[in-house]
Design a protein around this motif. Structure first.
Motif, mmCIF file in Angstrom:
data_model
loop_
_atom_site.group_PDB
_atom_site.id
_atom_site.type_symbol
_atom_site.label_atom_id
_atom_site.label_comp_id
_atom_site.label_asym_id
_atom_site.label_seq_id
_atom_site.Cartn_x
_atom_site.Cartn_y
_atom_site.Cartn_z
ATOM 1 N N GLY A 88 -4.683 -0.955 9.048
ATOM 2 C CA GLY A 88 -4.389 -2.328 9.428
ATOM 3 C C GLY A 88 -2.989 -2.670 8.970
ATOM 4 O O GLY A 88 -2.353 -1.917 8.229
ATOM 5 N N ARG A 89 -2.487 -3.809 9.423
ATOM 6 C CA ARG A 89 -1.141 -4.224 9.048
ATOM 7 C C ARG A 89 -1.114 -5.738 8.948
ATOM 8 O O ARG A 89 -1.577 -6.433 9.835
ATOM 9 C CB ARG A 89 -0.139 -3.753 10.091
ATOM 10 C CG ARG A 89 1.300 -4.072 9.745
ATOM 11 C CD ARG A 89 2.278 -3.466 10.722
ATOM 12 N NE ARG A 89 2.079 -2.068 11.001
ATOM 13 C CZ ARG A 89 2.499 -1.040 10.245
ATOM 14 N NH1 ARG A 89 3.142 -1.299 9.129
ATOM 15 N NH2 ARG A 89 2.278 0.194 10.598
ATOM 16 N N TYR A 90 -0.595 -6.228 7.839
ATOM 17 C CA TYR A 90 -0.433 -7.671 7.678
ATOM 18 C C TYR A 90 0.852 -8.133 8.336
ATOM 19 O O TYR A 90 0.878 -9.071 9.084
ATOM 20 C CB TYR A 90 -0.476 -8.069 6.199
ATOM 21 C CG TYR A 90 -1.885 -8.091 5.663
ATOM 22 C CD1 TYR A 90 -2.796 -9.032 6.120
ATOM 23 C CD2 TYR A 90 -2.319 -7.174 4.736
ATOM 24 C CE1 TYR A 90 -4.099 -9.056 5.653
ATOM 25 C CE2 TYR A 90 -3.621 -7.188 4.258
ATOM 26 C CZ TYR A 90 -4.500 -8.132 4.722
ATOM 27 O OH TYR A 90 -5.785 -8.149 4.258
ATOM 28 N N SER A 91 1.973 -7.488 8.035
ATOM 29 C CA SER A 91 3.244 -7.787 8.696
ATOM 30 C C SER A 91 4.254 -6.732 8.289
ATOM 31 O O SER A 91 4.137 -6.126 7.218
ATOM 32 C CB SER A 91 3.767 -9.179 8.317
ATOM 33 O OG SER A 91 4.151 -9.211 6.965
ATOM 34 N N GLY A 92 5.237 -6.515 9.144
ATOM 35 C CA GLY A 92 6.288 -5.560 8.825
ATOM 36 C C GLY A 92 5.750 -4.224 8.373
ATOM 37 O O GLY A 92 5.011 -3.566 9.085
ATOM 38 N N TRP A 97 -5.306 0.181 4.299
ATOM 39 C CA TRP A 97 -6.512 0.859 4.787
ATOM 40 C C TRP A 97 -7.707 -0.031 4.486
ATOM 41 O O TRP A 97 -7.801 -0.601 3.401
ATOM 42 C CB TRP A 97 -6.712 2.199 4.082
ATOM 43 C CG TRP A 97 -5.681 3.216 4.413
ATOM 44 C CD1 TRP A 97 -4.660 3.633 3.609
ATOM 45 C CD2 TRP A 97 -5.563 3.945 5.628
ATOM 46 N NE1 TRP A 97 -3.917 4.580 4.256
ATOM 47 C CE2 TRP A 97 -4.448 4.794 5.506
ATOM 48 C CE3 TRP A 97 -6.282 3.966 6.823
ATOM 49 C CZ2 TRP A 97 -4.037 5.653 6.509
ATOM 50 C CZ3 TRP A 97 -5.876 4.825 7.830
ATOM 51 C CH2 TRP A 97 -4.775 5.654 7.679
ATOM 52 N N GLU A 98 -8.617 -0.111 5.445
ATOM 53 C CA GLU A 98 -9.930 -0.737 5.224
ATOM 54 C C GLU A 98 -10.920 0.413 5.174
ATOM 55 O O GLU A 98 -10.951 1.246 6.079
ATOM 56 C CB GLU A 98 -10.280 -1.691 6.361
ATOM 57 C CG GLU A 98 -11.670 -2.253 6.231
ATOM 58 C CD GLU A 98 -11.688 -3.762 6.027
ATOM 59 O OE1 GLU A 98 -12.767 -4.258 5.668
ATOM 60 O OE2 GLU A 98 -10.661 -4.418 6.229
ATOM 61 N N ILE A 99 -11.707 0.477 4.103
ATOM 62 C CA ILE A 99 -12.644 1.584 3.962
ATOM 63 C C ILE A 99 -14.081 1.080 4.023
ATOM 64 O O ILE A 99 -14.351 -0.102 3.825
ATOM 65 C CB ILE A 99 -12.414 2.398 2.670
ATOM 66 C CG1 ILE A 99 -12.784 1.586 1.430
ATOM 67 C CG2 ILE A 99 -10.981 2.913 2.606
ATOM 68 C CD1 ILE A 99 -12.905 2.416 0.163
ATOM 69 N N GLY A 100 -14.978 2.009 4.288
ATOM 70 C CA GLY A 100 -16.399 1.711 4.303
ATOM 71 C C GLY A 100 -17.185 2.950 3.907
ATOM 72 O O GLY A 100 -16.633 4.050 3.801
ATOM 73 N N ILE A 101 -18.464 2.759 3.686
ATOM 74 C CA ILE A 101 -19.338 3.867 3.302
ATOM 75 C C ILE A 101 -20.718 3.628 3.886
ATOM 76 O O ILE A 101 -21.170 2.475 3.995
ATOM 77 C CB ILE A 101 -19.414 4.021 1.766
ATOM 78 C CG1 ILE A 101 -20.189 5.289 1.385
ATOM 79 C CG2 ILE A 101 -19.990 2.769 1.118
ATOM 80 C CD1 ILE A 101 -20.067 5.673 -0.078
ATOM 81 N N ALA A 130 0.446 3.800 1.837
ATOM 82 C CA ALA A 130 -0.181 2.478 1.720
ATOM 83 C C ALA A 130 -0.228 2.013 0.262
ATOM 84 O O ALA A 130 -0.531 2.785 -0.645
ATOM 85 C CB ALA A 130 -1.583 2.491 2.301
ATOM 86 N N GLN A 131 0.035 0.736 0.064
ATOM 87 C CA GLN A 131 -0.029 0.113 -1.257
ATOM 88 C C GLN A 131 -1.409 -0.510 -1.513
ATOM 89 O O GLN A 131 -1.799 -0.713 -2.640
ATOM 90 C CB GLN A 131 1.066 -0.971 -1.368
ATOM 91 C CG GLN A 131 0.977 -1.902 -2.542
ATOM 92 C CD GLN A 131 1.170 -1.221 -3.897
ATOM 93 O OE1 GLN A 131 1.487 -0.052 -3.989
ATOM 94 N NE2 GLN A 131 0.943 -1.964 -4.957
ATOM 95 N N ARG A 132 -2.150 -0.772 -0.416
ATOM 96 C CA ARG A 132 -3.376 -1.554 -0.514
ATOM 97 C C ARG A 132 -4.509 -0.866 0.243
ATOM 98 O O ARG A 132 -4.335 -0.379 1.350
ATOM 99 C CB ARG A 132 -3.115 -2.927 0.100
ATOM 100 C CG ARG A 132 -4.307 -3.811 0.240
ATOM 101 C CD ARG A 132 -3.934 -5.084 1.039
ATOM 102 N NE ARG A 132 -5.083 -5.913 1.230
ATOM 103 C CZ ARG A 132 -5.564 -6.773 0.332
ATOM 104 N NH1 ARG A 132 -4.964 -6.931 -0.829
ATOM 105 N NH2 ARG A 132 -6.630 -7.489 0.574
ATOM 106 N N ILE A 133 -5.696 -0.877 -0.381
ATOM 107 C CA ILE A 133 -6.928 -0.454 0.279
ATOM 108 C C ILE A 133 -7.907 -1.598 0.086
ATOM 109 O O ILE A 133 -8.040 -2.131 -1.017
ATOM 110 C CB ILE A 133 -7.480 0.857 -0.306
ATOM 111 C CG1 ILE A 133 -6.463 1.985 -0.086
ATOM 112 C CG2 ILE A 133 -8.831 1.193 0.307
ATOM 113 C CD1 ILE A 133 -6.837 3.296 -0.733
ATOM 114 N N GLN A 134 -8.570 -1.986 1.164
ATOM 115 C CA GLN A 134 -9.516 -3.089 1.053
ATOM 116 C C GLN A 134 -10.869 -2.677 1.614
ATOM 117 O O GLN A 134 -10.986 -1.712 2.364
ATOM 118 C CB GLN A 134 -8.992 -4.337 1.747
ATOM 119 C CG GLN A 134 -8.823 -4.223 3.232
ATOM 120 C CD GLN A 134 -8.175 -5.473 3.825
ATOM 121 O OE1 GLN A 134 -7.249 -6.044 3.241
ATOM 122 N NE2 GLN A 134 -8.671 -5.897 4.978
ATOM 123 N N ALA A 135 -11.885 -3.427 1.208
ATOM 124 C CA ALA A 135 -13.246 -3.174 1.664
ATOM 125 C C ALA A 135 -13.983 -4.506 1.694
ATOM 126 O O ALA A 135 -13.783 -5.348 0.824
ATOM 127 C CB ALA A 135 -13.965 -2.209 0.723
#
Length: 190
Positions: A88-92, A97-101, A130-135
């Motif tokens: 995903g990308r917020y801007s620029g 990464w969005e992760i799931g399990i 990537a600096q950020r991973i979200q879930a």
């Protein structure tokens, strides 16, 4: 680090590792498409049971923008489920990464989920900038909330009406882990 070959100890003298999807894993993916409730709260209706094989034929589930890896439990090399990632990308240049399990029921509650998610973060941080991973997770899924926290994630807040499930719009919780956050391996105690 090479998470695809690293085994991390879990409960019951088991170890967890991530590996690429193999053809033998496609039956598990078909089950997640056709067995109501197998995936838990994330069940969103029947899906095309042939789609996992088509995706596997296209890129082995190792796409540049999304993919899946198998959560394998050692020493018996059992496929306990899978982890997924989606860019995903917020801007620029702020990509994330969005992760799931999704674990099969027999493997839940054994310390496998948080380890698999932490391994996936290590893998993505090692091989991408990537600096950020979200879930995200459901407010009622307390076990997943604990799992994400053990894997080094922090709760950011509520995402209102973010999911349509069981006939209504529902809120979700958003968690994140940043590249510079402390490693869960340093404080796991398990």
């Amino acid at each position: 680090m090479g998470s695809d070959v690293t085994a991390v100890p879990a409960k019951d003298d088991l170890a967890v590792r991530l590996r690429p999807v193999g053809e033998a894993d496609l039956e598990m993916f078909r089950r997640f498409c056709t067995e109501p409730g197998l995936i838990g709260l994330d069940w969103s209706g029947f899906r095309d049971p042939g789609s996992p094989a088509r995706r596997f034929a296209a890129d082995g589930w190792l796409g540049a923008d999304d993919g899946r890896l198998i959560v394998q439990v050692e020493p018996d090399q059992a496929a306990a489920g899978f982890v997924s990632y989606l860019s995903g990308r917020y801007s620029g240049m702020a990509s994330y990464w969005e992760i799931g399990i999704a674990l099969l029921p027999a493997w839940r509650g054994r310390g496998i989920g948080w380890r698999a998610q932490a391994l996936l973060c290590d893998y993505l941080f090692e091989h991408t900038p990537a600096q950020r991973i979200q879930a995200g997770t459901h407010p009622e899924n307390v076990a997943e909330q604990r799992s994400l926290e053990k894997a080094g994630f922090q709760l950011e807040g509520v995402v209102r009406a973010s999911e349509f499930r069981a006939g209504q719009w529902r809120d979700g919780y958003l968690y994140s882990r940043l590249r510079d956050d402390p490693s869960p391996w340093d404080r796991s105690g398990e």
